[in-house]
Design an enzyme around this catalytic site. Structure first.
Site, mmCIF file in Angstrom:
data_model
loop_
_atom_site.group_PDB
_atom_site.id
_atom_site.type_symbol
_atom_site.label_atom_id
_atom_site.label_comp_id
_atom_site.label_asym_id
_atom_site.label_seq_id
_atom_site.Cartn_x
_atom_site.Cartn_y
_atom_site.Cartn_z
ATOM 1 N N GLY A 1 -3.267 74.306 59.107
ATOM 2 C CA GLY A 1 -3.903 74.133 57.805
ATOM 3 C C GLY A 1 -4.603 72.793 57.715
ATOM 4 O O GLY A 1 -5.806 72.719 57.563
ATOM 5 N N PHE A 2 -3.797 71.721 57.833
ATOM 6 C CA PHE A 2 -4.311 70.347 57.863
ATOM 7 C C PHE A 2 -5.055 69.970 56.589
ATOM 8 O O PHE A 2 -5.842 69.037 56.585
ATOM 9 C CB PHE A 2 -5.196 70.127 59.101
ATOM 10 C CG PHE A 2 -4.585 70.663 60.371
ATOM 11 C CD1 PHE A 2 -3.399 70.112 60.845
ATOM 12 C CD2 PHE A 2 -5.157 71.709 61.058
ATOM 13 C CE1 PHE A 2 -2.803 70.613 62.001
ATOM 14 C CE2 PHE A 2 -4.569 72.219 62.206
ATOM 15 C CZ PHE A 2 -3.394 71.666 62.680
ATOM 16 N N GLY B 1 3.265 75.204 60.640
ATOM 17 C CA GLY B 1 3.574 74.686 61.967
ATOM 18 C C GLY B 1 4.547 73.531 61.926
ATOM 19 O O GLY B 1 5.094 73.128 62.938
ATOM 20 N N ARG C 1 15.341 60.245 56.102
ATOM 21 C CA ARG C 1 16.224 61.147 56.839
ATOM 22 C C ARG C 1 15.428 62.175 57.640
ATOM 23 O O ARG C 1 14.443 62.725 57.164
ATOM 24 C CB ARG C 1 17.158 61.872 55.880
ATOM 25 C CG ARG C 1 18.078 62.846 56.622
ATOM 26 C CD ARG C 1 18.968 63.617 55.715
ATOM 27 N NE ARG C 1 20.007 62.760 55.136
ATOM 28 C CZ ARG C 1 21.093 63.252 54.534
ATOM 29 N NH1 ARG C 1 21.276 64.539 54.448
ATOM 30 N NH2 ARG C 1 21.978 62.442 54.020
ATOM 31 N N PRO D 1 15.242 66.635 64.399
ATOM 32 C CA PRO D 1 14.492 65.713 65.269
ATOM 33 C C PRO D 1 13.538 66.428 66.243
ATOM 34 O O PRO D 1 12.501 65.885 66.593
ATOM 35 C CB PRO D 1 15.586 64.959 66.032
ATOM 36 C CG PRO D 1 16.847 65.705 65.796
ATOM 37 C CD PRO D 1 16.690 66.482 64.536
ATOM 38 N N GLU E 1 1.828 63.408 58.471
ATOM 39 C CA GLU E 1 0.523 62.769 58.570
ATOM 40 C C GLU E 1 0.553 61.367 59.132
ATOM 41 O O GLU E 1 -0.471 60.834 59.571
ATOM 42 C CB GLU E 1 -0.136 62.774 57.178
ATOM 43 C CG GLU E 1 -0.440 64.185 56.724
ATOM 44 C CD GLU E 1 -0.709 64.299 55.230
ATOM 45 O OE1 GLU E 1 -1.876 64.189 54.854
ATOM 46 O OE2 GLU E 1 0.230 64.513 54.456
#
Lengths: 160, 752, 327
Positions: free
Chosen positions: B250-251, B479, B641, B645, B718
């Site tokens: 999408g971005f 994603g 948090r 990961p 981002e």
């Protein structure tokens, strides 16, 4: 013998035989997606510039968007749907999952088909070689480092 | 909707205790690696027709004629939709009730206001026929000259930039600060227009049933899209059902419903059959947003110790002639570096382009590459190591506001990334390092930052008599890993193992999860999930603690804790009972709870909330041939948090690769005569290929933030692009001595 | 794509015959033709599919040289051990072209017929003027976006760059195109645009590429293809050089030198002047750099492509010096 309307096209896909009536201009990609419901193969650019539509024809990776369906008659076609055998993921699929080698997942079927061929061709000998021989598959999410890791892992598994 | 997630086929999860924090593989991963994840364009309802857009050749003017007869004569073409027969809308697509209601081109007239604007839709039995039908329309135009480039029209100061920030902001006396400085730098940088180019082109499959509308389309904001569509068609929002289980990227470009998507709905209405409309790649260069170009001038003054005395950051940007979005590039200077005086300002010109839009780190990315380049120039002007310079100007409070940071582990990021990279011993002067093959080698760094934003979200939690749980929120996975990370939060919130819960998302008939954007989705929807879990557990606890038959009787809600499908007494964990037992005793099949996620206004007022990071880059440049290759990237990020990961690292990598792309690859190139973009394809609009991406390392720096939200989540989507783009540019300077002032950096810039 | 009919050729002769029908075109790997059909540049009425013909995909190598069947695919030739050892420039030009998928599709013959990437040429619906598409219609590229356009071999009618890699190496190695019985040097097969940019190849109706022949030589054995580009892979050249080198027995005097340039000219560009200036001379960096400047004699820029004039001689010099370093 030419026809400008539709022609019968016999396709051998993932071990199954299909007969389609197609206009000659129908690409293999659109035949897979629109006529056969095999939508795992993706369209990203439709001009051979992204690799999302990578499938195997006679065991070699090619772009379905630049292949006419009619051209593929008499060849053996494998798509992402035909990779896993009896529910068992192909080692490349399993490695992609484990290495998180995708994000949005849209380029993933093409990446995986490309990776399977890359390993089979003997072009997965080093990270540098993997990067070069996987360069035909764009990933906008930027999963490349994990893709390289997955191909490396799968190449070792396939070899052993 | 429920996804068959194929959990049993996945490798075993590694997990100790809590689901949060565990590096689980993606719950949707099996679908994605087998090609069975269903993206919008993969849908094919019975009777579906194919629609293809015809788009404008020109940048400005009007359509004089279309050869509709030729298109209709093409075998298989069913209908051609033009302004003449387009079904009526309830709302003017040019109306703008609020800043985020973007004007859409929905064939409201024959006008053309940018290249690749929709001018007709051809609907046919096959994709091939629709495509050729669109080509046969052979439009003719009345053409006016295109307004192109950063000087293409008269400039003005917009009322607001980005999400409504003031275009001009000032703190302290910048001119006095510059006047008093021992050392000054001034530099102007240009960044190009960039296009999101998610791998999945915008697609929609739309089907009407009376005044009910069923849609498959990728959306980063289901509720907003639902509301916008409902408004345009004059129907109730609940009559619009949007399914968006997976976005193929999408971005930002799928944040708002776009014109072409609505045209797909209109086409379905016109022909009374389901319609699929998918943008062609070249059609994504216009109607679905872009990152506007900028020209940024930075002025900095430093005292004898290398302390900033003033930062002035001005950005020129562009927007369309008919709508407002202004890249808030200069605002990047608000948060990172301490200075007694900071001034930021923007102006803009209106061009014949599609309206710019949020694109991964909008403003932060463009501003960061200029700011981090200027900081590098300033450090060099002071004879200081760039890391030392940044530490000298470390902001202990947010410079522009004086607010304390809710948390800020940037120092740790600098330390850990510098250590992992091996920054120590870097020569101050450029062009001092060569590798064994004679390539000029350079090391550069940049600071990464992104605000910790929260929107509004809701979630619904259910506990069932069989001991399983359900969590529902209309979250969007483009994603970043929503299917997995939210399930982890849900599992902990429900006190269940992750395999015991169903998690539903990606559909507009679920509670509003807000938007997947601004790096705020995990925090916002995550908090809604967390609170929904807490609410249903509270109900369950209520059932138990008020019932004399329960071993928890009398403990009170606060006196129990939920774990592994059981409630326990906090003061005596040997006393507890299972959810199943509690519900069975109460004779309930299921209970539910609701939760919301939203920013806390009090802490919002009290604290500056940002994620931070440091990125170090190594590049090699061929001294004769100018070819640039990034060879190493090391980033360290502190973003509160970490839910998972494995997924977070992927987000950082992706952002960092976008940074490389910003510095070295991406640029839409416009023909100044026609106003058309001449590389509107993926062969010549460059995004990095696998071979462009070197060894990348992303370190996850521990950071506890008690203020951002109860879960302590900031956001990771981002930040990676910020810092990285500047680090690469600074490494190019360090390798070559040539200071990049125009991006992307290209071979010809370095031929010397 | 417009509608067309499809004919699967059963023999090379039948294919050639069918291709002479009005609107008929030969279809091999399709990586150029299908792409251009989607762009509306190619508008065939009939495609004659030759990919199923037998015997045209041979890769034969003996003492005299290599014969590559027209339907041999780029990827196969690139990976062929004897090509790698005896004609490294050919293998290197091939594996650096396009992507692995495209190289598995694209044929050697088809690759010679690859068209320019000029964005104005590729966009007929938006730019009517293109002398390469419609003779006499004008050139939209001149005065437009030109970073990727040619600086050598241009004319007032056309500045479109020839984008291929393989042909650049073929030209350097004096390869010949087989058009059935007719033989023609690859260098002569590609035509300068002049006033007729629409005529790109010295191939006549009824002719079909059947093979490419690369003569063996010491220079071919010691050859390389150096490709410079913005992106590391999957991109056309900003500038490239194919170089073959043979030294005298003293190990330093140049006996034979072949130089061709890609990415900078309207056709694969043989740099005879560079070769002549260095033959018989001692291979020495300064001499090589000076002589390499001759590669761009007569170059004309159109603004944004000026850097190619600077870059190309450096690529040539680098490639020659690299070959000098190999034992």
């Amino acid at each position: 013998m030419t026809s400008k309307t539709t022609i019968p096209v016999h396709l051998d896909i993932n071990g199954r035989h299909h007969t389609l009536e197609l206009e000659p201009r129908v690409t293999l990609l659109d035949a897979l997606r629109d006529r056969l419901g095999l939508t795992g193969t993706k369209k990203g650019c439709d001009h051979g510039q992204c690799g999302a539509c990578t499938v195997h024809v006679d065991g070699e990776r090619v772009l379905a968007c630049l292949t006419l369906a009619a051209q593929a008659e008499g060849r053996t076609i494998t798509t992402i749907e035909g990779l896993a055998r009896e529910g068992e993921l192909h080692p490349v699929q399993a490695a992609f999952l484990e290495q998180d080698a995708f994000q949005c997942g849209y380029c993933t079927p093409g990446q995986i088909m490309s990776a399977v061929a890359c390993i089979r061709e003997g072009h997965a000998g080093s990270d540098e070689e993997i990067r070069e021989y996987m360069a035909g598959n764009l990933c906008r999410c930027g999963a490349y480092p994990h893709i390289v890791a997955a191909v490396r892992q799968a190449a070792l598994e396939v070899a052993s | 909707m429920t996804l068959e997630l194929g959990l049993n086929q996945q490798p075993a999860h590694t997990r100790q205790g809590s689901s949060i924090g565990q590096p689980l593989t993606r719950r949707d991963g099996f679908l994605k690696v087998t090609g069975t994840a269903r993206y919008a364009a993969d849908n094919h309802p019975p009777g579906m027709l194919y629609a293809v857009l015809a788009v404008s050749s020109i940048a400005r003017g009007r359509v004089v004629s279309l050869d509709i007869e030729a298109a209709k004569a093409h075998s298989g073409v069913v209908e051609v939709m033009t302004p003449l027969n387009r079904p009526a809308l309830a709302t003017d697509p040019d109306a703008k009730d609020h800043p985020f209601m973007f004007r859409l081109d929905l064939l409201q007239n024959d006008g053309v206001r940018y290249p690749n604007q929709s001018i007709a839709v051809v609907i046919a039995e096959t994709l091939e026929a629709a495509t050729e039908g669109a080509a046969l329309l052979s439009p003719r135009y009345e053409t006016e000259p295109a307004r192109v480039g950063l000087d293409g029209a008269e400039s003005f100061v917009p009322r607001g930039v980005g999400v409504g920030n003031p275009a001009v902001q000032q703190m302290g006396d910048v001119e006095a600060g510059l006047e008093s400085a021992r050392t000054r730098i001034e530099a102007t940088y240009e960044t190009p227009a960039q296009y999101h180019n998610a791998m999945e082109p915008h697609a929609i499959v739309a089907a009407w049933d009376g005044d009910r509308l069923s849609i498959d389309t990728p959306s980063q904001g289901l509720a907003m899209a639902q509301g916008r569509i409902a408004g345009l068609f004059g129907i109730a929002p609940q009559n619009v059902h949007i399914r968006s289980p997976f976005l193929g990227g999408g971005f930002g470009s799928k944040g708002m419903i776009s014109g072409p998507q609505v045209l797909g709905i209109l086409a379905a209405k016109l022909v009374g059959r389901p319609v699929k409309l998918v943008l062609r790649r070249e059609q994504m260069f216009g109607p679905v947003g872009h990152r506007a170009p900028t020209r940024q001038t930075l002025r900095m003054g430093m005292d004898g110790e290398g302390r900033l005395t003033a930062i002035s950051h001005h950005a020129r940007t562009t927007s369309s002639t008919f709508d407002d979005f202004f890249e808030p590039a200069a605002d990047a200077s608000h948060t990172l570096y301490a200075s007694p005086a900071i001034a930021t300002s923007h102006d803009a010109v209106r061009l014949d382009t599609g309206t710019p839009l949020f694109m991964r780190a909008p403003g932060e990315a463009t501003g960061s590459i200029a700011l981090e380049s200027a900081i590098d120039e300033a450090a060099h002007a002071c004879g200081m190591d760039p890391l030392e310079f940044r530490l000298r100007n470390y902001a202990e409070v947010e410079p522009m506001t004086g607010k304390p940071f809710s948390s800020k582990a940037l120092r740790e990021c600098y330390e850990q990334a510098a250590e992992a990279f091996g920054w120590a011993g870097r020569p101050l002067e450029p062009r001092r390092m060569r590798d064994a093959d004679g390539y000029l080698t350079g090391w550069g760094m940049g600071t990464a930052t992104f605000p910790a934003i929260m929107f509004q979200a809701e979630a619904r939690a259910v506990l069932r008599a069989d001991g399983s749980g359900l969590m529902e929120t209309g979250a969007q996975d483009m994603g970043q890993g929503a299917w997995t990370a939210f399930a982890q939060i849900a599992a902990d919130g429900l006190g269940l193992d992750i395999d015991q819960i169903d998690f539903r998302a990606g559909s507009s008939d679920l509670p509003n999860a807000g938007i997947a954007g601004g790096s705020g989705h995990t925090a916002t929807a995550g908090m809604a999930i967390h609170n929904a879990g807490a609410a249903v557990i509270a109900r369950l606890a209520d059932l138990a603690t008020r019932n004399e038959a329960s071993p928890l009787f009398g403990a009170g809600n606060e006196g129990v804790l939920a774990r592994g499908g059981r409630l326990y007494r906090r003061d005596d964990e040997s006393r507890g009972e299972s959810y199943t037992e509690i519900l069975a005793r109460a004779g309930l099949a299921e209970i539910e709870g609701h939760g919301k996620g939203a920013p806390d206004p009090t802490s919002q007022e009290a604290y500056a909330k940002h994620a931070h990071g440091a990125v170090f880059a190594e590049v090699k440049v061929d001294p004769d041939l100018g070819q640039i290759r990034v060879t190493r990237l090391v980033g360290a990020f502190a973003a509160g948090r970490v839910i998972n990961p494995r997924l977070v690292r992927s987000q950082y990598y992706g952002g960092m690769i976008w940074g490389v792309s910003f510095a070295l690859h991406e640029e839409a190139v416009t023909d100044r005569r026609s106003g058309r973009i001449q590389n509107a394809n993926l062969a010549e609009y460059h995004v990095p290929v696998n071979a462009d991406v070197p060894s990348v390392e992303a370190l996850l720096v521990h950071e506890d933030d008690p203020h951002v939200n109860a879960l302590g989540i900031k956001g990771v989507g981002e930040i990676g692009i910020t810092g990285t783009a500047g680090a690469v540019a600074n490494a190019v300077w360090h390798a070559t001595g040539v200071r990049p002032r125009r991006f992307p950096i290209r071979i010809e810039d370095l031929l010397g | 794509m417009r509608d067309f009919s499809y004919l699967r050729a059963t023999s090379a002769d039948a294919a050639r015959q069918a291709a002479t029908l009005p609107g008929a075109m030969l279809l091999a790997g399709g990586t150029t033709l299908i792409d251009l059909a989607k762009c509306g540049v190619a508008e065939p009425d009939m495609l004659v599919d030759i990919t199923h013909l037998r015997g045209l995909d041979r890769i034969e190598i003996d003492e005299r040289g290599a014969i590559l069947g027209a339907l041999a695919r780029m990827g196969h030739v690139a990976d062929h051990d004897d090509i790698k050892s005896r004609f490294p420039a050919i293998s290197e030009a091939l594996w650096q072209a396009a992507s692995a998928q495209i190289r598995n599709m694209a044929t050697i013959g088809g690759n010679l017929m690859q068209r320019t990437r000029c964005p104005y040429f590729r966009d007929p619906s938006n730019f009517a003027a293109c002398n390469k598409r419609v003779s006499g219609s004008g050139c939209s590229a001149i005065g437009g976006v030109t970073r990727g356009h040619a600086v050598l071999g241009t004319s007032e009618a056309c500045i479109a760059m020839y984008p291929g890699d393989l042909a650049t190496a073929l030209v350097a190695l004096d390869a010949t195109v087989h058009l059935g019985d007719r033989r023609i040097l690859v260098d002569d097969f590609f035509l300068l645009p002049g006033t007729t940019p629409d005529k790109e190849h010295a191939i006549e109706p009824g002719e079909m590429i059947t093979a490419i022949e690369i003569p063996s030589s010491a220079a071919a054995r010691r050859s390389t293809y150096l490709k410079i580009r913005d992106r590391q892979s999957y991109e056309f050249a900003a500038a490239s050089a194919a170089v073959g080198l043979e030294l005298e027995s003293d190990g330093r005097t140049i006996r034979d030198l072949r130089v061709a340039l890609g990415g900078v000219a309207t056709k694969p560009w043989r740099a005879h002047a560079v070769e002549a200036a260095l033959k018989g001379k001692v291979l020495e960096p300064n001499a090589v750099r000076t002589a390499s400047l001759l590669a761009v004699e007569g170059a004309v820029d159109h603004g944004a492509n000026r850097y190619k004039i600077e870059l190309a001689p450096r690529v040539v010099a680098r490639a020659i010096l690299k070959m000098g370093e190999t034992a």
